[in-house]
Design a protein around this motif. Structure first.
Motif, PDB file in Angstrom:
ATOM      1  N   ASP A 274       0.802  -1.458   0.024  1.00 43.94           N
ATOM      2  CA  ASP A 274       0.394   0.122   0.369  1.00 43.94           C
ATOM      3  C   ASP A 274       1.339   1.299  -0.180  1.00 43.94           C
ATOM      4  N   PRO A 275       0.503   2.415  -1.390  1.00 42.94           N
ATOM      5  CA  PRO A 275       1.236   3.670  -0.558  1.00 42.94           C
ATOM      6  C   PRO A 275       0.874   3.843   0.683  1.00 42.94           C
ATOM      7  N   ILE A 276       1.740   4.728   1.043  1.00 42.89           N
ATOM      8  CA  ILE A 276       1.950   4.976   2.885  1.00 42.89           C
ATOM      9  C   ILE A 276       1.282   6.537   2.633  1.00 42.89           C
ATOM     10  N   GLU A 277      -0.106   6.754   2.913  1.00 39.61           N
ATOM     11  CA  GLU A 277      -1.136   8.398   2.506  1.00 39.61           C
ATOM     12  C   GLU A 277      -1.305   8.894   4.136  1.00 39.61           C
ATOM     13  N   PRO A 278      -1.823   9.779   4.915  1.00 40.36           N
ATOM     14  CA  PRO A 278      -2.512  10.366   5.515  1.00 40.36           C
ATOM     15  C   PRO A 278      -3.595   9.062   6.032  1.00 40.36           C
ATOM     16  N   ARG A 279      -3.921   8.526   6.769  1.00 35.14           N
ATOM     17  CA  ARG A 279      -5.428   8.194   7.469  1.00 35.14           C
ATOM     18  C   ARG A 279      -5.354   8.710   8.908  1.00 35.14           C
ATOM     19  N   ARG A 280      -7.172   9.260   8.823  1.00 42.78           N
ATOM     20  CA  ARG A 280      -7.476  10.458   9.823  1.00 42.78           C
ATOM     21  C   ARG A 280      -7.696   9.275  11.378  1.00 42.78           C
ATOM     22  N   ARG A 281      -8.321   7.921  10.649  1.00 43.14           N
ATOM     23  CA  ARG A 281      -8.522   7.611  11.876  1.00 43.14           C
ATOM     24  C   ARG A 281      -7.322   5.485  11.502  1.00 43.14           C
ATOM     25  N   LEU A 282      -7.951   5.146  13.183  1.00 40.40           N
ATOM     26  CA  LEU A 282      -7.337   3.997  12.615  1.00 40.40           C
ATOM     27  C   LEU A 282      -7.455   2.575  12.354  1.00 40.40           C
ATOM     28  N   GLU A 283      -9.172   2.979  12.413  1.00 38.28           N
ATOM     29  CA  GLU A 283     -10.177   2.550  11.670  1.00 38.28           C
ATOM     30  C   GLU A 283      -9.605   1.743  10.381  1.00 38.28           C
ATOM     31  N   ASP A 284      -9.415   2.875   9.559  1.00 46.95           N
ATOM     32  CA  ASP A 284      -9.016   2.971   8.212  1.00 46.95           C
ATOM     33  C   ASP A 284      -8.959   2.073   8.023  1.00 46.95           C
ATOM     34  N   ASN A 310       2.794  14.655   9.110  1.00 48.87           N
ATOM     35  CA  ASN A 310       2.148  15.027   9.782  1.00 48.87           C
ATOM     36  C   ASN A 310       1.047  16.627   9.119  1.00 48.87           C
ATOM     37  N   VAL A 311       2.269  16.870   8.381  1.00 47.76           N
ATOM     38  CA  VAL A 311       1.647  18.308   7.656  1.00 47.76           C
ATOM     39  C   VAL A 311       0.554  17.828   7.246  1.00 47.76           C
ATOM     40  N   ARG A 312       0.463  17.369   6.226  1.00 45.96           N
ATOM     41  CA  ARG A 312      -0.360  16.777   5.059  1.00 45.96           C
ATOM     42  C   ARG A 312      -2.200  16.808   6.167  1.00 45.96           C
ATOM     43  N   LEU A 313      -1.757  15.910   7.345  1.00 41.95           N
ATOM     44  CA  LEU A 313      -3.220  15.599   8.270  1.00 41.95           C
ATOM     45  C   LEU A 313      -3.404  16.870   8.914  1.00 41.95           C
ATOM     46  N   ILE A 314      -2.442  18.155   9.344  1.00 45.42           N
ATOM     47  CA  ILE A 314      -2.669  18.707   9.912  1.00 45.42           C
ATOM     48  C   ILE A 314      -3.830  20.285   9.037  1.00 45.42           C
ATOM     49  N   HIS A 315      -3.046  20.003   7.601  1.00 45.07           N
ATOM     50  CA  HIS A 315      -3.712  20.757   6.296  1.00 45.07           C
ATOM     51  C   HIS A 315      -5.044  20.785   6.159  1.00 45.07           C
ATOM     52  N   GLU A 316      -4.997  18.854   6.532  1.00 49.56           N
ATOM     53  CA  GLU A 316      -6.346  18.626   5.921  1.00 49.56           C
ATOM     54  C   GLU A 316      -7.225  18.176   7.245  1.00 49.56           C
ATOM     55  N   MET A 317      -6.978  18.584   8.623  1.00 45.38           N
ATOM     56  CA  MET A 317      -8.128  18.870   9.535  1.00 45.38           C
ATOM     57  C   MET A 317      -9.350  19.567   9.997  1.00 45.38           C
ATOM     58  N   PRO A 318     -10.393  18.541   9.800  1.00 47.82           N
ATOM     59  CA  PRO A 318     -11.385  18.628  10.128  1.00 47.82           C
ATOM     60  C   PRO A 318     -11.640  20.255  12.086  1.00 47.82           C
ATOM     61  N   TYR A 319     -11.997  20.893  11.575  1.00 45.77           N
ATOM     62  CA  TYR A 319     -11.966  21.892  12.682  1.00 45.77           C
ATOM     63  C   TYR A 319     -12.726  21.237  14.155  1.00 45.77           C
ATOM     64  N   GLU A 320     -13.317  20.276  13.781  1.00 43.11           N
ATOM     65  CA  GLU A 320     -14.277  19.952  14.747  1.00 43.11           C
ATOM     66  C   GLU A 320     -12.633  18.859  15.600  1.00 43.11           C
ATOM     67  N   GLU A 321     -12.136  18.013  14.791  1.00 42.73           N
ATOM     68  CA  GLU A 321     -10.790  17.017  14.540  1.00 42.73           C
ATOM     69  C   GLU A 321     -10.071  17.849  16.137  1.00 42.73           C
ATOM     70  N   ALA A 322      -9.142  18.644  15.101  1.00 43.16           N
ATOM     71  CA  ALA A 322      -8.792  20.259  15.364  1.00 43.16           C
ATOM     72  C   ALA A 322      -9.940  20.533  16.773  1.00 43.16           C
ATOM     73  N   ALA A 323      -9.950  20.948  17.654  1.00 43.94           N
ATOM     74  CA  ALA A 323     -11.016  21.470  18.066  1.00 43.94           C
ATOM     75  C   ALA A 323     -10.370  20.698  19.669  1.00 43.94           C
ATOM     76  N   ARG A 324     -10.858  18.981  19.283  1.00 44.77           N
ATOM     77  CA  ARG A 324     -10.712  18.155  20.111  1.00 44.77           C
ATOM     78  C   ARG A 324      -8.904  17.345  19.931  1.00 44.77           C
ATOM     79  N   ARG A 325      -7.941  17.757  19.661  1.00 42.57           N
ATOM     80  CA  ARG A 325      -7.049  17.246  19.755  1.00 42.57           C
ATOM     81  C   ARG A 325      -6.862  18.615  20.185  1.00 42.57           C
TER      82      ARG A 325
END
Ligand code: GLU
Length: 446
Positions: A274-284, A310-325
């Motif tokens: 598999d290619p190495i791509e950012p995944r937001r959730r362990l479930e993915d 890490n950079v890509r995850l943050i640039h794509e991070m939805p607000y709800e997730e950012a607020a939680r983190r």
């Protein structure tokens, strides 16, 4: 069959990316197959195991969100080992040996000099009761070896495919030390049997151990589990990663401000097709997990890959997730427009504090031309402010001063933020607010 797996770190050091990868892969497999995950602390080495490391391992696993269904400590299970060891002795599969480490080393050297494999010569099997009594009277304490049966030892490895060993090439392993304490081999096999482990997943440094363990499972009346041996990670030069490399400990990555999912996204896919791509959730990652994707080659690990993700995850991070983190990390929980404005400028979440300070002060303005700042203050539109305010203001300023483009925007940025770069000013301006903007234009640290 319900899958039961275990991750079995020794609490003799911090988790590093190599064993964290094993922990993650074991976990992904457990979740994918609806099985259970046992965290087993292999803490029988009393000299090197510490409570600090045990706690650090649990903290690191929790950080990655690798929850365990059961937990065991080998140091709690001495009576279980005693019982199984007694059975092995009764079955004649354990025999006492009296050689000192120096004697063993001499034997090894002499066998090598004769072109023989450096396996234990089983001299102790020739000792009779009188010999043993004499040795013990002279103060020697026995260590105990497991008597391997001759013949082929084979298994189908989930990563390596068919694996073959010949028992004649292997030394009878020492299972019990001189002080009577059982060693890793035997406690691990007994635990794997008693916890009903169906799949043993570990690093390929254990492949030869597995050959020994297979005979030990059978000697204890159990069918061996399925085995999967993961190739060990190497650095860019192809050298092994040592667990003592502090910079590659999970603790270090966490303290560096990296997102756990950036770490997991890399570690789950290294050495797979598999290619190495950012995944937001362990479930993915669970969904994508498949043994057939793993290769036998040693994957190269580069911490820069985690930083990139890490950079890509943050640039794509939805607000709800950012607020939680942000809340989890004790960082300022910003508003949604603030997040949208600064997100493209963050490589790590904690950098938000820099922009938080730009919006909320204090900022020392860099005012190259006070006259220009004065004109800008005069033309500053009244509140309420929106994202259009910036355009309205700079159009007026352009008409008044004749400046445009960088010549107009850079001085404003330096006054408003004290910096030469950063989020778009049209979004930043309403976050700074009119009062603070005016003070900075006036040269005040505000
Ligand atoms: N404690 C052993 C290690 O850290 C466990 C190996 C295994 O999974 O059996 O290498």
């Amino acid at each position: 069959m319900t899958v039961a797996v275990r991750f079995a770190p020794s609490p003799t050091g911090f988790l590093h990316v190599g064993n964290a990868r094993t922990a993650l892969i074991v976990w992904l497999f457990a979740r994918k197959s609806g099985g259970t995950y046992l965290l087993r602390l292999d803490d029988t080495d009393q000299e090197r195991s510490t409570e600090t490391y045990a706690q650090a391992i649990e903290r690191d696993l929790a950080w990655l969100d690798l929850t365990w269904d059961r937990k065991a400590r080998q140091s709690d299970r001495a009576d279980r080992y005693d019982a199984a060891i007694a059975r092995l002795k009764e079955a004649g599969r354990l025999y006492p040996c009296y050689e000192t480490p120096e004697e063993l080393s001499l034997k090894r050297k002499s066998r090598l000099a004769q072109g023989l494999p450096p396996v234990y010569d089983r001299a102790a099997l020739q000792l009779d009761a009188a010999d043993r009594a004499r040795l013990e009277a002279a103060g020697r304490r026995p260590h105990w070896r497991f008597l391997l049966q001759p013949g082929a030892i084979e298994w189908h490895d989930l990563v390596r495919g068919p694996v073959h060993f010949d028992a004649d090439d292997l030394s009878d392993p020492v299972l019990i030390r001189e002080d009577g304490r059982p060693l890793y081999h035997v406690s691990s096999v007994i635990d794997d049997i008693e916890f009903g482990i169906t799949h043993v997943v570990r690093g390929e440094d254990h492949v030869a151990n597995t050959a020994l363990h297979i005979q030990m499972f059978r000697a204890l009346g159990a069918e061996p589990p399925v085995f999967a041996h993961l190739p060990l990670l190497t650095d860019a030069a192809g050298q092994g990663l040592s667990k003592r490399l502090g910079s590659l400990s999970l603790q270090e990555l966490r303290e560096d401000g990296l997102e756990p999912m950036a770490v997991a996204s890399v570690l789950a896919k290294l050495g797979t097709s598999d290619p190495i791509e950012p995944r937001r959730r362990l479930e993915d990652l669970v969904e994508e997990f498949d043994w057939t994707k793993f290769s036998r080659a040693s994957p190269k690990f580069d911490v820069a890959e985690i930083r990139r993700l890490n950079v890509r995850l943050i640039h794509e991070m939805p607000y709800e997730e950012a607020a939680r983190r942000l809340a989890e990390r004790g960082l300022p929980v910003v508003t949604e427009p603030f997040w949208a404005a600064v997100r493209p400028n963050l490589a790590r979440l904690d950098e938000i504090t820099d922009w938080w300070q730009v919006a909320n002060g204090p900022v020392a303005p860099v005012r190259d031309d006070p006259a220009f700042a004065g004109t800008a203050a005069k033309l500053l539109p009244p509140e309420p402010w929106t994202e259009d305010t910036w355009k309205e203001w700079t159009e007026a300023l352009k008409a008044e001063t004749g400046l445009k483009g960088k010549a107009l925007f850079l001085p404003l940025r330096r006054i408003l933020t004290g910096l030469d770069h950063g989020p778009e000013l049209k979004t930043l301006l309403p976050l700074i607010g009119r009062d603070r903007t005016l003070r900075r234009l006036g040269g005040e640290t505000a």
